[in-house]
Design an enzyme around this catalytic site. Structure first.
Site, short mmCIF file in Angstrom:
data_model
loop_
_atom_site.label_atom_id
_atom_site.label_comp_id
_atom_site.label_asym_id
_atom_site.label_seq_id
_atom_site.Cartn_x
_atom_site.Cartn_y
_atom_site.Cartn_z
N ASP A 112 -16.76 16.87 -4.85
CA ASP A 112 -16.57 18.09 -5.63
C ASP A 112 -15.13 18.58 -5.61
OD1 ASP A 112 -18.10 20.74 -6.79
OD2 ASP A 112 -16.43 21.27 -5.48
N THR A 132 -18.79 22.18 -9.13
CA THR A 132 -18.97 20.99 -9.95
C THR A 132 -20.25 20.26 -9.56
OG1 THR A 132 -16.56 20.78 -10.09
CG2 THR A 132 -17.86 18.89 -10.78
N ASP A 133 -20.54 20.19 -8.28
CA ASP A 133 -21.81 19.60 -7.83
C ASP A 133 -22.99 20.37 -8.40
OD1 ASP A 133 -20.99 17.43 -6.34
OD2 ASP A 133 -20.96 18.50 -4.44
N ILE A 134 -22.93 21.69 -8.32
CA ILE A 134 -24.05 22.51 -8.79
C ILE A 134 -24.24 22.34 -10.30
CG2 ILE A 134 -24.81 24.89 -9.12
CD1 ILE A 134 -23.47 25.49 -6.38
N GLY A 173 -25.81 19.09 -11.00
CA GLY A 173 -27.24 19.14 -10.74
C GLY A 173 -28.01 19.79 -11.87
#
Length: 407
Positions: free
Chosen positions: A147, A179-181, A184
């Site tokens: 991220d 960015t990860d969230i 997802g």
């Protein structure tokens, strides 16, 4: 309750945040999510502490708060994917599954025969979602992606933080792995789209999700600012590139946010601040004019906002219909009456960890709302249960696999 996705089974081979965030969303909506973890260690985030949530009484069990944020409503099954017997367990589970989510480096699962080509041959209706840093194609595909790295490479850090010439200036990452969230959330949407298409076609499909793609897509108006002008947007701290005033302002005892989105709101602010002439000044009367004269307007407004306390400003401006608010630490966020009224903080019971803290799913559906059926699982908590229930294994077979370290 018949939940929206209670007819679906998901095999979650992902770790850390982007994949688990997607699978937790599906689990909240009712999917049976089986979290596949490495025996002995499991998801990396189980050890990403402190802080830890510890068991009650004499129980020494503990789990990192990080792991708790993305793994509720799941069943944990430990399987050694490097062993042929472990790989066969996954293949058998796939025959009973609707979705696979994984975030291994490109090509890793193909070495084990667990890639989309092999698994879809066992189950042509399978929806298979791969999440990587850079996607399955392109010159960066073999690289690992994180991220923080993607926030830098994808432009987010270039527009986050104060300008270089200001104290504390320089690029800054967002305070959560955004960015990860976002990846997802995009992944869960893509999975639901693929499942909807499967209802019509009878066929599954492959989903290639890349953190860098998502970060570039989520530059939103800033991306279009660049594509329209060919000029790199500057860092503006908490200011908005297209709206003025829309940023943080000092008060007599702290800070507040003004989020003035139109000329009428600006006129009402000026009236409340005792300077109605500012709203009539051609330099400030319209938003394009205020953007053009930002450098001279903002210091004048800062002088005004310093004359009252945060609470006094917010009370007055709310009465006047001017969007504003405080900058809350998390202690005030979770004490906020609106946040409390919406039930955003909750606790889930766990027989070995007591009550585990959670943040509620924000999706409000009238007929099939999210449900909280289980706390984030202990490592391998449901191994025997899943092998019995889904694959029909007996106790002797399960014990043999456990003795060999396969599960």
């Amino acid at each position: 309750m018949d939940l929206a996705l209670s007819h679906l089974r998901v095999l979650d081979l992902s770790r850390v945040l982007a994949g688990p965030w997607a699978s937790q969303l599906l689990a909240d909506l009712g999917a049976d999510v089986i979290k596949i973890e490495k025996p002995g260690s499991g998801d990396d985030t189980r050890t990403w502490g402190p802080p830890w949530w510890k068991g009650t009484g004499e129980d020494e069990e503990k789990v990192a708060a990080y792991f708790l944020c993305a793994n509720r409503n799941k069943r944990s099954l430990t399987v050694d994917l490097t062993r042929p017997e472990g790989q066969e367990i996954i293949r058998r589970l796939v025959e009973e599954a609707d979705v696979v989510i994984e975030n291994f480096k490109v090509g890793t699962l193909a070495r084990y025969g667990l890639d989309y080509a092999n698994l879809s041959a066992r189950n042509p209706r399978l929806v298979y979602c791969s999440i990587t840093g850079f996607g399955q194609t392109g010159p960066y595909a073999p690289r690992a992606g994180y991220d923080f790295l993607i926030q830098g490479m994808g432009g987010l850090m270039s527009i986050t933080g104060r300008p270089d010439h200001e104290p504390g200036g320089g690029p800054m990452k967002v305070g959560v792995a955004l960015t990860d969230i976002l990846t997802g959330l995009y992944a869960a949407n893509a999975i639901l789209a693929a499942l909807a298409w499967r209802e019509r076609s009878g066929r599954g499909q492959y989903i290639d999700m890349a953190l860098l793609d998502v970060q570039v897509a989520c530059l939103a108006n800033q991306a279009l600012n660049y594509l329209t002008t060919s000029q790199d947007p500057p860092r503006l701290g908490n200011a908005h590139p297209n709206i003025v005033p829309y940023q943080d302002f000092p008060t007599a005892d702290g800070w507040m946010i003004l989020a003035i989105g139109n000329d009428g709101q600006f006129a009402r602010f000026c009236a409340e601040a005792g300077v109605p002439e500012l709203a009539a000044d051609p330099r400030y009367a319209t938003n394009p004019a205020r953007v053009a004269h930002r450098a001279e307007l903002i210091p004048r407004l800062q002088e005004l906002t310093r004359t009252r306390s945060t609470d006094a400003w917010i009370a007055a401006l709310e009465r006047a219909g001017v969007p504003c608010g405080p900058i809350n630490p998390l202690s005030r966020v979770f004490a906020d009456p609106q946040v409390r009224a919406r039930g955003m903080a909750l606790r889930l019971p766990h027989e070995r960890l007591g009550e585990v803290p959670q943040v509620a799913n924000p999706m409000r559906l009238s007929a099939t709302p999210p449900a909280y059926r289980g706390a984030p699982p202990l490592l391998g908590e449901h191994t025997a249960e899943v092998l019995r229930e889904v694959l029909g294994m007996d106790e002797a077979e399960i014990s043999s696999l456990q003795a060999k370290g396969i599960v």
